[in-house]
Design a protein around this motif. Structure first.
Motif, PDB file in Angstrom:
ATOM      1  N   SER A   4       0.761  -7.453 -17.073  1.00 19.94           N
ATOM      2  CA  SER A   4      -0.361  -8.071 -16.363  1.00 19.94           C
ATOM      3  C   SER A   4      -0.296  -7.713 -14.882  1.00 19.94           C
ATOM      4  CB  SER A   4      -0.323  -9.586 -16.546  1.00 19.94           C
ATOM      5  OG  SER A   4       0.831 -10.119 -15.923  1.00 19.94           O
ATOM      6  N   ARG A   5      -1.348  -8.085 -14.128  1.00 20.95           N
ATOM      7  CA  ARG A   5      -1.367  -7.794 -12.698  1.00 20.95           C
ATOM      8  C   ARG A   5      -0.239  -8.528 -11.973  1.00 20.95           C
ATOM      9  NH1 ARG A   5      -5.911  -5.660 -10.378  1.00 20.95           N
ATOM     10  NH2 ARG A   5      -5.482  -6.816  -8.460  1.00 20.95           N
ATOM     11  N   ALA A   6       0.004  -9.789 -12.375  1.00 17.86           N
ATOM     12  CA  ALA A   6       1.082 -10.547 -11.736  1.00 17.86           C
ATOM     13  C   ALA A   6       2.450  -9.945 -12.058  1.00 17.86           C
ATOM     14  CB  ALA A   6       1.023 -12.010 -12.191  1.00 17.86           C
ATOM     15  N   GLN A   7       2.649  -9.550 -13.314  1.00 18.25           N
ATOM     16  CA  GLN A   7       3.932  -8.934 -13.693  1.00 18.25           C
ATOM     17  C   GLN A   7       4.113  -7.587 -12.991  1.00 18.25           C
ATOM     18  OE1 GLN A   7       3.278  -8.977 -17.960  1.00 18.25           O
ATOM     19  NE2 GLN A   7       4.784 -10.627 -18.220  1.00 18.25           N
ATOM     20  N   THR A   8       3.025  -6.824 -12.891  1.00 21.47           N
ATOM     21  CA  THR A   8       3.110  -5.534 -12.196  1.00 21.47           C
ATOM     22  C   THR A   8       3.480  -5.721 -10.735  1.00 21.47           C
ATOM     23  OG1 THR A   8       1.419  -4.628 -13.671  1.00 21.47           O
ATOM     24  CG2 THR A   8       1.825  -3.449 -11.605  1.00 21.47           C
ATOM     25  N   MET A   9       2.875  -6.720 -10.104  1.00 18.65           N
ATOM     26  CA  MET A   9       3.169  -6.975  -8.694  1.00 18.65           C
ATOM     27  C   MET A   9       4.608  -7.443  -8.517  1.00 18.65           C
ATOM     28  SD  MET A   9       2.065  -6.952  -5.587  1.00 18.65           S
ATOM     29  CE  MET A   9       0.289  -6.735  -5.854  1.00 18.65           C
ATOM     30  N   ARG A  10       5.072  -8.345  -9.399  1.00 18.22           N
ATOM     31  CA  ARG A  10       6.401  -8.938  -9.228  1.00 18.22           C
ATOM     32  C   ARG A  10       7.533  -7.988  -9.637  1.00 18.22           C
ATOM     33  NH1 ARG A  10       5.586 -12.762 -12.304  1.00 18.22           N
ATOM     34  NH2 ARG A  10       6.906 -12.284 -14.106  1.00 18.22           N
ATOM     35  N   ARG A  11       7.318  -7.215 -10.696  1.00 18.54           N
ATOM     36  CA  ARG A  11       8.415  -6.402 -11.229  1.00 18.54           C
ATOM     37  C   ARG A  11       8.381  -4.946 -10.768  1.00 18.54           C
ATOM     38  NH1 ARG A  11       8.586  -8.276 -17.624  1.00 18.54           N
ATOM     39  NH2 ARG A  11       8.979 -10.501 -17.228  1.00 18.54           N
ATOM     40  N   ILE A  12       7.203  -4.426 -10.447  1.00 16.32           N
ATOM     41  CA  ILE A  12       7.092  -2.993 -10.125  1.00 16.32           C
ATOM     42  C   ILE A  12       6.791  -2.754  -8.642  1.00 16.32           C
ATOM     43  CG2 ILE A  12       5.915  -0.838 -10.683  1.00 16.32           C
ATOM     44  CD1 ILE A  12       7.509  -2.012 -13.013  1.00 16.32           C
ATOM     45  N   VAL A  13       5.726  -3.396  -8.137  1.00 20.48           N
ATOM     46  CA  VAL A  13       5.243  -3.061  -6.791  1.00 20.48           C
ATOM     47  C   VAL A  13       6.131  -3.660  -5.702  1.00 20.48           C
ATOM     48  CG1 VAL A  13       3.301  -3.260  -5.198  1.00 20.48           C
ATOM     49  CG2 VAL A  13       2.888  -2.811  -7.622  1.00 20.48           C
ATOM     50  N   LEU A  14       6.359  -4.986  -5.747  1.00 20.48           N
ATOM     51  CA  LEU A  14       7.112  -5.635  -4.668  1.00 20.48           C
ATOM     52  C   LEU A  14       8.544  -5.104  -4.515  1.00 20.48           C
ATOM     53  CD1 LEU A  14       5.953  -9.377  -4.759  1.00 20.48           C
ATOM     54  CD2 LEU A  14       5.439  -7.624  -3.065  1.00 20.48           C
ATOM     55  N   PRO A  15       9.302  -4.861  -5.620  1.00 22.84           N
ATOM     56  CA  PRO A  15      10.659  -4.308  -5.414  1.00 22.84           C
ATOM     57  C   PRO A  15      10.647  -2.977  -4.670  1.00 22.84           C
ATOM     58  CG  PRO A  15      10.446  -5.193  -7.627  1.00 22.84           C
ATOM     59  CD  PRO A  15       9.073  -5.217  -7.034  1.00 22.84           C
ATOM     60  N   LEU A  60       0.817  -1.212   0.000  1.00 24.51           N
ATOM     61  CA  LEU A  60       0.000   0.000   0.000  1.00 24.51           C
ATOM     62  C   LEU A  60       0.849   1.260   0.000  1.00 24.51           C
ATOM     63  CD1 LEU A  60      -2.845  -0.986   2.516  1.00 24.51           C
ATOM     64  CD2 LEU A  60      -3.013  -0.774   0.026  1.00 24.51           C
ATOM     65  N   SER A  61       2.126   1.148   0.410  1.00 23.09           N
ATOM     66  CA  SER A  61       2.990   2.335   0.434  1.00 23.09           C
ATOM     67  C   SER A  61       3.443   2.751  -0.964  1.00 23.09           C
ATOM     68  CB  SER A  61       4.216   2.058   1.310  1.00 23.09           C
ATOM     69  OG  SER A  61       5.074   1.108   0.697  1.00 23.09           O
ATOM     70  N   VAL A  62       3.315   1.849  -1.939  1.00 27.33           N
ATOM     71  CA  VAL A  62       3.724   2.170  -3.313  1.00 27.33           C
ATOM     72  C   VAL A  62       2.622   2.990  -3.981  1.00 27.33           C
ATOM     73  CG1 VAL A  62       4.417   1.208  -5.545  1.00 27.33           C
ATOM     74  CG2 VAL A  62       5.085   0.064  -3.415  1.00 27.33           C
ATOM     75  N   ASP A  63       3.022   4.065  -4.598  1.00 29.28           N
ATOM     76  CA  ASP A  63       2.053   4.961  -5.231  1.00 29.28           C
ATOM     77  C   ASP A  63       1.251   4.229  -6.313  1.00 29.28           C
ATOM     78  OD1 ASP A  63       1.339   7.990  -5.499  1.00 29.28           O
ATOM     79  OD2 ASP A  63       1.503   7.205  -7.548  1.00 29.28           O
ATOM     80  N   LYS A  64      -0.070   4.463  -6.345  1.00 32.85           N
ATOM     81  CA  LYS A  64      -0.923   3.794  -7.324  1.00 32.85           C
ATOM     82  C   LYS A  64      -0.552   4.149  -8.750  1.00 32.85           C
ATOM     83  CE  LYS A  64      -4.994   3.148  -4.406  1.00 32.85           C
ATOM     84  NZ  LYS A  64      -6.433   3.438  -4.229  1.00 32.85           N
ATOM     85  N   GLY A  65       0.074   5.312  -8.931  1.00 32.87           N
ATOM     86  CA  GLY A  65       0.495   5.707 -10.269  1.00 32.87           C
ATOM     87  C   GLY A  65       1.473   4.726 -10.881  1.00 32.87           C
ATOM     88  N   GLN A  66       2.280   4.051 -10.018  1.00 31.57           N
ATOM     89  CA  GLN A  66       3.223   3.053 -10.521  1.00 31.57           C
ATOM     90  C   GLN A  66       2.472   1.877 -11.150  1.00 31.57           C
ATOM     91  OE1 GLN A  66       6.686   3.163 -10.185  1.00 31.57           O
ATOM     92  NE2 GLN A  66       6.534   5.263  -9.416  1.00 31.57           N
ATOM     93  N   THR A  67       1.408   1.439 -10.479  1.00 35.01           N
ATOM     94  CA  THR A  67       0.607   0.335 -11.006  1.00 35.01           C
ATOM     95  C   THR A  67      -0.095   0.744 -12.298  1.00 35.01           C
ATOM     96  OG1 THR A  67       0.240  -0.474  -8.755  1.00 35.01           O
ATOM     97  CG2 THR A  67      -1.248  -1.275 -10.451  1.00 35.01           C
ATOM     98  N   GLU A  68      -0.653   1.937 -12.316  1.00 30.80           N
ATOM     99  CA  GLU A  68      -1.351   2.412 -13.516  1.00 30.80           C
ATOM    100  C   GLU A  68      -0.390   2.547 -14.691  1.00 30.80           C
ATOM    101  OE1 GLU A  68      -4.605   5.028 -10.931  1.00 30.80           O
ATOM    102  OE2 GLU A  68      -3.066   6.020 -12.155  1.00 30.80           O
ATOM    103  N   ALA A  69       0.831   3.031 -14.425  1.00 30.07           N
ATOM    104  CA  ALA A  69       1.815   3.176 -15.503  1.00 30.07           C
ATOM    105  C   ALA A  69       2.233   1.810 -16.044  1.00 30.07           C
ATOM    106  CB  ALA A  69       3.030   3.930 -14.981  1.00 30.07           C
ATOM    107  N   ALA A  70       2.416   0.828 -15.119  1.00 28.81           N
ATOM    108  CA  ALA A  70       2.812  -0.509 -15.561  1.00 28.81           C
ATOM    109  C   ALA A  70       1.713  -1.158 -16.395  1.00 28.81           C
ATOM    110  CB  ALA A  70       3.119  -1.377 -14.343  1.00 28.81           C
ATOM    111  N   GLN A  71       0.458  -1.000 -15.973  1.00 27.40           N
ATOM    112  CA  GLN A  71      -0.640  -1.575 -16.742  1.00 27.40           C
ATOM    113  C   GLN A  71      -0.815  -0.859 -18.077  1.00 27.40           C
ATOM    114  OE1 GLN A  71      -3.887  -1.331 -13.970  1.00 27.40           O
ATOM    115  NE2 GLN A  71      -3.306  -3.224 -12.904  1.00 27.40           N
ATOM    116  N   ALA A  72      -0.489   0.441 -18.129  1.00 26.63           N
ATOM    117  CA  ALA A  72      -0.553   1.159 -19.399  1.00 26.63           C
ATOM    118  C   ALA A  72       0.494   0.647 -20.377  1.00 26.63           C
ATOM    119  CB  ALA A  72      -0.354   2.658 -19.148  1.00 26.63           C
ATOM    120  N   LEU A  73       1.593   0.100 -19.836  1.00 28.69           N
ATOM    121  CA  LEU A  73       2.637  -0.474 -20.696  1.00 28.69           C
ATOM    122  C   LEU A  73       2.311  -1.893 -21.125  1.00 28.69           C
ATOM    123  CD1 LEU A  73       5.800   0.815 -18.801  1.00 28.69           C
ATOM    124  CD2 LEU A  73       4.913   1.623 -20.994  1.00 28.69           C
ATOM    125  N   GLY A  74       1.187  -2.424 -20.660  1.00 27.72           N
ATOM    126  CA  GLY A  74       0.750  -3.756 -21.073  1.00 27.72           C
ATOM    127  C   GLY A  74       1.136  -4.874 -20.135  1.00 27.72           C
TER     128      GLY A  74
END
Length: 284
Positions: free
Chosen positions: A171-182, A155-169
């Motif tokens: 998936s939710r699992a890839q966004t979580m593993r590569r963007i949010v969790l790190p 929850l501390s990761v800005d939602k904009g990071q998730t939105e930007a990752a999904q805009a790049l195509g």
């Protein structure tokens, strides 16, 4: 005066405490019941806790409800009580763990089948006693705490990071593993280090399973047998201080690794670079 009492009071019996520390059962208890159980319980607890945290943040109401019930139950039950229930209570309630169809025995009796629709059975006392039962109890309890820590980190990761990752195509699992969790690791690592240190000390609760291949049990047992229990307590304390101090050093390096690019150190480096560039331009 406190330091003086450590040296002048013979009841501390430092020499005997040192002898107890290197006894074979004590060293075996340290390696198996304390170090190995801590590592195994934390690995399982972190993996299970992260999964539960993701389930709590999912859009599926069933997953959210089940993950909430899990964290509610295991956070509310003391670890000593939980270990006693797993190590003693489950063996009392059930002799075997049957894997098969739900209500298979009742259905087989009603249909007149020769089989009870059970695929295989496990001896409950074999999987809930000893070190296995201790690891299971501590890991299940730790997963509930790690779920809350991981959820706070995500929850501390800005939602904009998730939105930007999904805009790049992604998936939710890839966004979580590569963007949010790190990025969440910067928030997750410090409390996880504290939980690991707390787990080292909580291994002394394994006597509830019961497990006797454990550091505190062995040192206190030596102390009581020699009618000098304080020497046994001192031996256990020194070993806990050694192990926890090493973990604190490791924690500081891990925090520094995942915290690079954040905090005062990063700001200080950026400021120094600006001053250096400014000085260079002025000199030219």
């Amino acid at each position: 005066m406190l330091v003086s009492s450590f040296v002048t009071n013979p009841r501390w019996d430092w020499a005997l405490a040192g002898q107890i520390m290197v006894q074979s059962p004590v060293v075996e208890g340290l390696l198996k019941g304390t170090v190995f159980v801590t590592v195994a319980a934390m690995v399982i607890g972190v993996a299970l806790g992260t999964t539960i945290a993701v389930a709590r943040l999912s859009t599926n109401p069933v997953l959210r409800f089940l993950s909430f019930i899990y964290t509610w139950f295991f956070r509310a039950v003391p670890r000593y009580v939980l270990l006693a229930m797993i190590g003693v209570g489950l063996g009392y309630l059930y002799s075997t763990l049957d894997i098969g169809l739900p209500f298979g025995q009742q259905l087989a009796g009603w249909l007149g089948l020769s089989t009870d629709l059970t695929f295989f059975s496990l001896d409950v006392k074999a999987i809930t006693g000893g070190l296995v039962g201790g690891i299971m109890g501590l890991a299940l309890s730790e997963a509930a705490y790690m779920a809350e820590i991981a959820r706070a980190g995500i929850l501390s990761v800005d939602k904009g990071q998730t939105e930007a990752a999904q805009a790049l195509g992604l998936s939710r699992a890839q966004t979580m593993r590569r963007i949010v969790l790190p990025q969440a690791m910067r928030v997750i690592v410090p409390p996880t280090g504290n939980e690991t240190i707390a787990m080292v000390k909580d291994t002394s609760l394994l006597i509830a399973v019961p497990v006797i291949t454990e550091l505190y049990y062995q040192t206190s047992n030596f102390g009581f047998r020699l009618f000098k229990p304080m020497a046994g307590f001192v031996a256990a304390t020194i070993w806990y201080l050694v192990v926890c101090s090493l973990l604190m050093v490791v924690q500081s390096y891990v925090e520094r690794y995942f915290g690079r690019g954040f905090g005062e150190a990063h700001v200080g480096k950026q400021t120094n670079r600006r001053f250096a560039r400014g000085g260079g331009m002025g000199g030219a």
